[in-house]
Design a protein around this motif. Structure first.
Motif, short mmCIF file in Angstrom:
data_model
loop_
_atom_site.label_atom_id
_atom_site.label_comp_id
_atom_site.label_asym_id
_atom_site.label_seq_id
_atom_site.Cartn_x
_atom_site.Cartn_y
_atom_site.Cartn_z
N GLU A 61 -6.05 1.17 -1.67
CA GLU A 61 -5.50 2.47 -2.03
C GLU A 61 -6.40 3.62 -1.54
OE1 GLU A 61 -2.47 3.54 -3.31
OE2 GLU A 61 -2.12 1.50 -2.60
N SER A 92 -5.33 4.10 1.91
CA SER A 92 -4.06 4.84 1.89
C SER A 92 -4.31 6.33 1.67
CB SER A 92 -3.15 4.30 0.78
OG SER A 92 -2.77 2.97 1.04
N PRO A 107 0.83 -1.21 0.00
CA PRO A 107 0.00 0.00 0.00
C PRO A 107 0.86 1.26 0.00
CG PRO A 107 -0.90 -1.61 1.52
CD PRO A 107 0.40 -2.18 1.04
N THR A 149 0.86 3.92 1.52
CA THR A 149 1.21 4.55 2.81
C THR A 149 2.63 4.19 3.23
OG1 THR A 149 0.10 2.68 3.87
CG2 THR A 149 -1.10 4.74 3.79
#
Length: 430
Positions: free
Chosen positions: A204, A207, A153, A155
């Protein structure tokens, strides 16, 4: 982890791994059977000659660790360092080699070690990213691929910070935007994004929600982070934050590189104090195919003082045991002089994947220790070879993570940082 990456590949022969025999054999040829097994980026094997070094080496500390005269400051912290002289890699060109050192494999789209560690342990800071990138000099061949999150991800992607001015572009509110209106806008975005996430469960979107929330908190934390006005004068002087640039930097200079790198090292310590899990300091370029003596001197003067100050600073604050500091690069430089274009007056060295050196400090590593050995001219590893997968396995071990169990399923396969290899090097551990 503070991962100080010297993109472009410093010469181990002129900094960390003295070879008197290479100096004795300066100007001689290597056997054809040796040259035929090697791949070079630019060297012409038919006319290439061995090239010694002009550097003088000196033993430092109780460990007797040897450093070039270009690195006097690092010598003062020798007993806190693990020097590995037996690194080797599969790649002989910059971008693939940099990917291998950062991602464990030399393919695009793979997560970097900083992403894997934050994926495994989470962000230790409430108001700053778990993975921050600082740069100095001209930039690496690999660019942003060296701090990507790949299939993890987003992040877990490294966030590029600037050492001066606004830490992250567009972090500040536009003029005339009151805090209440910004808060209302963020609440609306959160509601819309969360509603969409509940319907399709796209990670996403999660994120994106986390990024907006972190950006809001960073508006206060990031400016405070880069404000060095409360640091003691002694600390600023020790790091060399106000050093004058001597000029003549060649490949290693862009702007006031000495001040930029020193500031990055000090910012890294401040990030550690604020819980940032992984800081990547990237400095380029060390790609000295020519002008080796002059340009290597400049690059070494950029990094030598601040890195030594960083290690001392972390140690006196009681942070070194829990902070892994490393100096690394993608490969070394050949003991042969660069003869590109038939030039027999060689002043530089070509890419050399067969052996190179790196440094580690803190984070559970054994200081004052020299590990591995290369042959008498610095061509091959002859004792305790270390692949980047071994390095990454050991790094994860020091973070309490098993490199074989830290996996992420993507396209039907369980991926890991060390791919299908890697061994924890127990001899490195304190």
């Amino acid at each position: 982890c503070i991962n100080i990456f010297m993109a472009g590949a410093p010469s181990h022969l002129d900094l960390f791994d003295p070879k008197p025999e290479l100096n004795k054999r300066d100007g001689q040829s290597l056997p054809k059977e040796v040259l035929d097994k090697a791949r070079f980026a630019f060297i012409k094997p038919d006319t290439v000659k061995l090239m010694g070094t002009k550097r003088a080496f000196k033993a430092h500390g109780q460990s007797g660790m040897e450093f070039s005269d270009y690195l006097p400051h690092l010598g003062t912290v020798a007993d806190d360092l693990l020097m590995v002289r037996s690194m080797h890699t599969d790649e002989f060109n910059h971008h693939p080699g940099q990917l291998l050192m950062q991602c464990g494999v030399s393919r695009f789209g793979m997560p970097t070690v900083g992403s894997w560690i934050n994926y495994g342990l989470g962000n230790g800071s409430n108001n700053l990213p778990g993975y921050v990138v600082l740069t100095a000099g001209r930039g690496s061949s690999g660019g942003a691929t060296l701090w990507q999150s790949g299939f993890l991800p987003s992040t877990y992607t490294g966030v590029l910070f600037r050492s001066k001015g606004e830490p992250v572009l567009n972090l500040s509110n536009p003029k005339g935007l009151p805090p209440e209106l910004q808060h209302a806008g963020l609440e609306t975005l959160h509601t819309v994004n969360n509603g969409r996430y509940e319907k399709i469960k796209d990670p996403e979107i999660a994120s994106r929600i986390a990024s907006y929330e972190l950006a809001s908190r960073m508006q206060t934390a990031a400016p405070e982070l880069i404000d060095l006005s409360k640091e003691k004068d002694f600390t600023l002087k020790d790091y060399g934050v106000d050093r004058k640039d001597p000029g003549g930097g060649g490949r290693g200079k862009l702007g006031n590189t000495h001040q930029d790198f020193a500031r990055n090292c000090l910012l890294a310590r401040r990030m550690v104090e604020r819980g940032v899990r992984f800081i990547n300091i990237i400095y380029a370029s060390w790609d000295h195919h020519s002008g080796l003596d002059k340009e290597l001197k400049y690059n070494a003067s950029v990094v030598d003082q601040p890195i030594a100050a960083l290690i001392r600073d972390l140690k006196q604050r009681g942070l070194l045991d829990s902070t892994m500091v490393q100096w690394s690069s993608e490969f070394g430089r050949t003991p042969l002089g660069e003869n590109r274009g038939g030039n027999n007056n060689a002043t530089g060295r070509d890419h050399h994947p067969f052996c190179f050196s790196m440094l580690m400090a803190g984070g559970g590593f054994k200081g004052g220790n020299i590990y591995g050995k290369t042959d008498e001219i610095g061509w091959n590893v002859v004792e305790n070879p270390i692949h980047p997968n071994d390095l990454h396995a050991t790094m994860l071990h020091c973070f309490g993570l098993d490199h074989e169990k830290l996996t992420y399923r993507f396209q039907g396969r369980d991926f890991r940082l060390t791919d299908v290899a890697g061994n924890v090097i127990k001899d490195w551990l304190a």
